[in-house]
Design a protein around this motif. Sequence first.
Motif, PDB file in Angstrom:
ATOM      1  N   ASP A 477       0.845  -1.209   0.000  1.00 34.50           N
ATOM      2  CA  ASP A 477       0.000   0.000   0.000  1.00 34.50           C
ATOM      3  C   ASP A 477       0.872   1.247   0.000  1.00 34.50           C
ATOM      4  OD1 ASP A 477      -2.259  -1.507   0.140  1.00 34.50           O
ATOM      5  OD2 ASP A 477      -2.555  -1.247   2.320  1.00 34.50           O
ATOM      6  N   ASP A 478       0.443   2.214  -0.809  1.00 31.72           N
ATOM      7  CA  ASP A 478       1.193   3.467  -0.721  1.00 31.72           C
ATOM      8  C   ASP A 478       0.650   4.268   0.473  1.00 31.72           C
ATOM      9  OD1 ASP A 478      -1.088   4.844  -1.478  1.00 31.72           O
ATOM     10  OD2 ASP A 478      -0.448   5.100  -3.565  1.00 31.72           O
ATOM     11  N   ASN A 479       1.256   5.380   0.712  1.00 31.69           N
ATOM     12  CA  ASN A 479       0.910   6.171   1.881  1.00 31.69           C
ATOM     13  C   ASN A 479      -0.586   6.505   1.944  1.00 31.69           C
ATOM     14  OD1 ASN A 479       1.276   7.594   4.182  1.00 31.69           O
ATOM     15  ND2 ASN A 479       2.789   9.015   3.360  1.00 31.69           N
ATOM     16  N   GLY A 480      -1.143   6.852   0.752  1.00 26.17           N
ATOM     17  CA  GLY A 480      -2.552   7.245   0.678  1.00 26.17           C
ATOM     18  C   GLY A 480      -3.472   6.085   1.057  1.00 26.17           C
ATOM     19  N   VAL A 481      -3.241   4.955   0.427  1.00 25.46           N
ATOM     20  CA  VAL A 481      -4.086   3.777   0.679  1.00 25.46           C
ATOM     21  C   VAL A 481      -3.955   3.349   2.149  1.00 25.46           C
ATOM     22  CG1 VAL A 481      -4.445   1.343   0.084  1.00 25.46           C
ATOM     23  CG2 VAL A 481      -3.863   2.999  -1.718  1.00 25.46           C
ATOM     24  N   TRP A 482      -2.715   3.377   2.615  1.00 27.48           N
ATOM     25  CA  TRP A 482      -2.432   2.979   4.003  1.00 27.48           C
ATOM     26  C   TRP A 482      -3.249   3.842   4.969  1.00 27.48           C
ATOM     27  CZ3 TRP A 482      -0.399   5.643   8.207  1.00 27.48           C
ATOM     28  CH2 TRP A 482       0.102   4.860   9.265  1.00 27.48           C
ATOM     29  N   PHE A 483      -3.247   5.137   4.712  1.00 30.97           N
ATOM     30  CA  PHE A 483      -3.934   6.036   5.635  1.00 30.97           C
ATOM     31  C   PHE A 483      -5.454   5.899   5.506  1.00 30.97           C
ATOM     32  CE2 PHE A 483      -4.972  10.429   7.338  1.00 30.97           C
ATOM     33  CZ  PHE A 483      -4.666  10.080   8.657  1.00 30.97           C
ATOM     34  N   VAL A 516      -5.984   6.924  16.884  1.00 33.64           N
ATOM     35  CA  VAL A 516      -5.779   5.576  16.323  1.00 33.64           C
ATOM     36  C   VAL A 516      -4.334   5.444  15.812  1.00 33.64           C
ATOM     37  CG1 VAL A 516      -6.509   3.969  14.504  1.00 33.64           C
ATOM     38  CG2 VAL A 516      -8.232   5.275  15.796  1.00 33.64           C
ATOM     39  N   SER A 517      -3.894   6.492  15.122  1.00 28.73           N
ATOM     40  CA  SER A 517      -2.499   6.461  14.633  1.00 28.73           C
ATOM     41  C   SER A 517      -1.539   6.338  15.800  1.00 28.73           C
ATOM     42  CB  SER A 517      -2.170   7.739  13.863  1.00 28.73           C
ATOM     43  OG  SER A 517      -3.025   7.879  12.772  1.00 28.73           O
ATOM     44  N   MET A 518      -1.864   7.070  16.870  1.00 27.23           N
ATOM     45  CA  MET A 518      -0.990   7.030  18.043  1.00 27.23           C
ATOM     46  C   MET A 518      -0.954   5.631  18.651  1.00 27.23           C
ATOM     47  SD  MET A 518       1.035   8.444  20.095  1.00 27.23           S
ATOM     48  CE  MET A 518       0.919  10.196  19.765  1.00 27.23           C
ATOM     49  N   LEU A 519      -2.125   4.981  18.701  1.00 28.09           N
ATOM     50  CA  LEU A 519      -2.155   3.623  19.259  1.00 28.09           C
ATOM     51  C   LEU A 519      -1.269   2.692  18.436  1.00 28.09           C
ATOM     52  CD1 LEU A 519      -5.986   3.421  20.056  1.00 28.09           C
ATOM     53  CD2 LEU A 519      -4.112   3.518  21.725  1.00 28.09           C
ATOM     54  N   LEU A 520      -1.358   2.837  17.112  1.00 31.92           N
ATOM     55  CA  LEU A 520      -0.541   1.992  16.236  1.00 31.92           C
ATOM     56  C   LEU A 520       0.940   2.291  16.448  1.00 31.92           C
ATOM     57  CD1 LEU A 520      -2.630   2.267  12.921  1.00 31.92           C
ATOM     58  CD2 LEU A 520      -2.372   0.234  14.360  1.00 31.92           C
ATOM     59  N   ARG A 521       1.227   3.581  16.587  1.00 31.85           N
ATOM     60  CA  ARG A 521       2.624   4.002  16.773  1.00 31.85           C
ATOM     61  C   ARG A 521       3.197   3.393  18.059  1.00 31.85           C
ATOM     62  NH1 ARG A 521       2.538   9.375  15.606  1.00 31.85           N
ATOM     63  NH2 ARG A 521       3.668   8.943  13.686  1.00 31.85           N
ATOM     64  N   ILE A 522       2.409   3.490  19.132  1.00 24.79           N
ATOM     65  CA  ILE A 522       2.905   2.948  20.405  1.00 24.79           C
ATOM     66  C   ILE A 522       3.123   1.442  20.299  1.00 24.79           C
ATOM     67  CG2 ILE A 522       2.357   2.599  22.853  1.00 24.79           C
ATOM     68  CD1 ILE A 522       0.924   5.324  22.789  1.00 24.79           C
ATOM     69  N   ALA A 523       2.162   0.780  19.635  1.00 24.91           N
ATOM     70  CA  ALA A 523       2.270  -0.676  19.523  1.00 24.91           C
ATOM     71  C   ALA A 523       3.513  -1.080  18.730  1.00 24.91           C
ATOM     72  CB  ALA A 523       1.014  -1.235  18.852  1.00 24.91           C
ATOM     73  N   SER A 530       7.583   9.614  16.509  1.00 26.40           N
ATOM     74  CA  SER A 530       8.402   8.885  15.536  1.00 26.40           C
ATOM     75  C   SER A 530       8.253   9.542  14.173  1.00 26.40           C
ATOM     76  CB  SER A 530       7.943   7.423  15.450  1.00 26.40           C
ATOM     77  OG  SER A 530       6.772   7.346  14.653  1.00 26.40           O
ATOM     78  N   PRO A 531       9.123   9.202  13.256  1.00 20.36           N
ATOM     79  CA  PRO A 531       8.898   9.657  11.872  1.00 20.36           C
ATOM     80  C   PRO A 531       7.643   8.979  11.305  1.00 20.36           C
ATOM     81  CG  PRO A 531      11.167   8.950  12.194  1.00 20.36           C
ATOM     82  CD  PRO A 531      10.400   8.517  13.402  1.00 20.36           C
ATOM     83  N   ASP A 532       7.458   9.138  10.029  1.00 20.13           N
ATOM     84  CA  ASP A 532       6.262   8.655   9.334  1.00 20.13           C
ATOM     85  C   ASP A 532       6.013   7.148   9.547  1.00 20.13           C
ATOM     86  OD1 ASP A 532       4.196   8.732   7.310  1.00 20.13           O
ATOM     87  OD2 ASP A 532       5.631   7.649   6.055  1.00 20.13           O
ATOM     88  N   MET A 533       4.813   6.819  10.083  1.00 14.40           N
ATOM     89  CA  MET A 533       4.505   5.423  10.442  1.00 14.40           C
ATOM     90  C   MET A 533       4.424   4.491   9.234  1.00 14.40           C
ATOM     91  SD  MET A 533       4.588   4.694  13.484  1.00 14.40           S
ATOM     92  CE  MET A 533       3.976   3.035  13.322  1.00 14.40           C
ATOM     93  N   HIS A 534       3.907   5.012   8.128  1.00 22.11           N
ATOM     94  CA  HIS A 534       3.808   4.170   6.934  1.00 22.11           C
ATOM     95  C   HIS A 534       5.197   3.700   6.512  1.00 22.11           C
ATOM     96  CE1 HIS A 534       3.886   3.984   2.420  1.00 22.11           C
ATOM     97  NE2 HIS A 534       3.006   3.033   2.706  1.00 22.11           N
TER      98      HIS A 534
END
Length: 556
Positions: A477-483, A516-523, A530-534
């Motif tokens: 997935d590219d960044n767009g699809v991922w998000f 939600v992004s933060m939860l993923l980042r912490i996990a 952090s830098p870009d999660m994707h």
Amino acid sequence: MDYNKLAELLFPHITGSPEDIEARFPRRNLPEGAKVTRIAPSPTGFMHFGTLFPARIAERLAHQSDGVFYLRIEDTDSKREVKGAEKDIIETLAYYQIHFDEGALADEKEFGIYGPYRQSQRGEIYQTFAKQLVRERKAYPCFTTEEELEALHATDKKAEIKNKDWHNNPDTEKEEIKKLRNITYEEAEEQIKKGNPFVLRILSDGDNEKKTPFVDLIKGKLEVPENDEDFVLLKSDGIPTYHFAHAVDDHLMGTTHVIRGEEWLPSLAKHIMLFRYLNFKLPKYMHIAQLMKMEGNSKKKLSKRDNGAAVSDYRENGYPPVSVNEYVMTLLNSNFEEWRMANPDKSYLDFPFSIKKMSTSGALFDFDKLNDVSKNAISRMTADEVYEGVTEWADEYDKDFAELLETNPEYAKRILAMGRGGKKPRKDFAVWKDVKPYMSYFYDSLFEAEAEIPTQFAREDVKNIFTEFAANYDENDDNGVWFDKVKAISEKYGFASDMKEYKANPENFKGSVADVSMLLRIAVTGRTNSPDMHEIMRILGKERVLSRLEKAANAF
Ligand code: GLU
């Protein structure tokens, strides 16, 4: 009296003349305006941050003018010599890319035709000029011991012989001193026969009450009181003092600009006299103020024991040489930073360094500023350069980390490439030491959760988010699809996918897509920043991402 005879008596082993020596050191054939500078450290201690200053100024002035910059080791004081100090000087100059065109090299080697570049090997040269000064009645041997001198000066406590004592002030004329200064051939011969050692003193014709106008390249116009002291030129072992060696060497080696610490300013009068006595052209001088630091609200001199003083500390802490060099430039010239912003891609060596832009008082050393400059310098590097810098440092100071980096260089470089380039590159590290904690979550062996999932979210929701994300995760997935997927999951579990909507009515939602992004980042990274999660997930690889999500879901 025949001073030629006296000269022969004192220096029978010296057969050559100053002209012979001059012939060995031809005038340099350089374009007009070319400056010849040097750094002339004494190997009496390890490199001090303050030494990088005059060294860099001298290097810049020479190389910006198509001149010559050389290294001379002033090892005339064997008692104070520190083992390994010379090696440290040579290595440090190389490490900080302060390249010299001639001079001493490691392992007793050297290069250039104006050598030897170690003063300890130039004894015959100094003594040839000393002999000439005796012939010309400008210097005389002094057989008096330190104790005898002390006794002579019991009233003013200074073991010095001054011109004034007999010359200008007949009232205070001291017979003994007059006698010393006018030693006869016979007296000298008798002492030599007895095997008594002598120091060679200059016969000063100066008057301390008269002043010589002088222009220092930094300090500007000065008035220097004439030297009236019969200071020592050669010690009793025939080794020159700094003053004498400075005049002889800087003349023969063709130095046009002497750049040195301001602690030498009080000796300037001696040097002016010596150059005159020897018929040498006086070079230009630049006396650099000592570095300062803030202590509370007041400025203090940066002493050798202060944090930041030892050059080796910078290496150990992982400041890349370029950062230290850039920082030195900011301290040297007030307009360097402005130039750096306008020319982000150029080397600091392209900056037109100017003496005029130097501050006359001591530059202020400041770690925060150094760190800032270093962050900027590292942010301008490519990922390859960062990789090389950090691995080289870790090879020396953190072997385990070096091994980790070297097991998979491509992986490390991808991590280091995040947020690099572009107008606003990331500025994550000031020192190589910062790199390990920065990238630790990319390595399972180093990964440690630094942040916990905030308890404000329901356990069920968090688990669902992680499971759903994992089920839909596609590495391609590219960044767009991922998000979009993250947004869809947010919606599904009652988190706003649109920040505007959320901000207008936060009470309608359990949280937002940012949560939600933060939860993923912490996990995945174990941190809240952090830098870009994707990009992080792509580098980590699907397997690691899913396993971290699973672990986090179970741990919560
Ligand atoms: N050897 C002297 C010192 O280390 C050099 C001073 C100079 O550059 O002339 O202080």
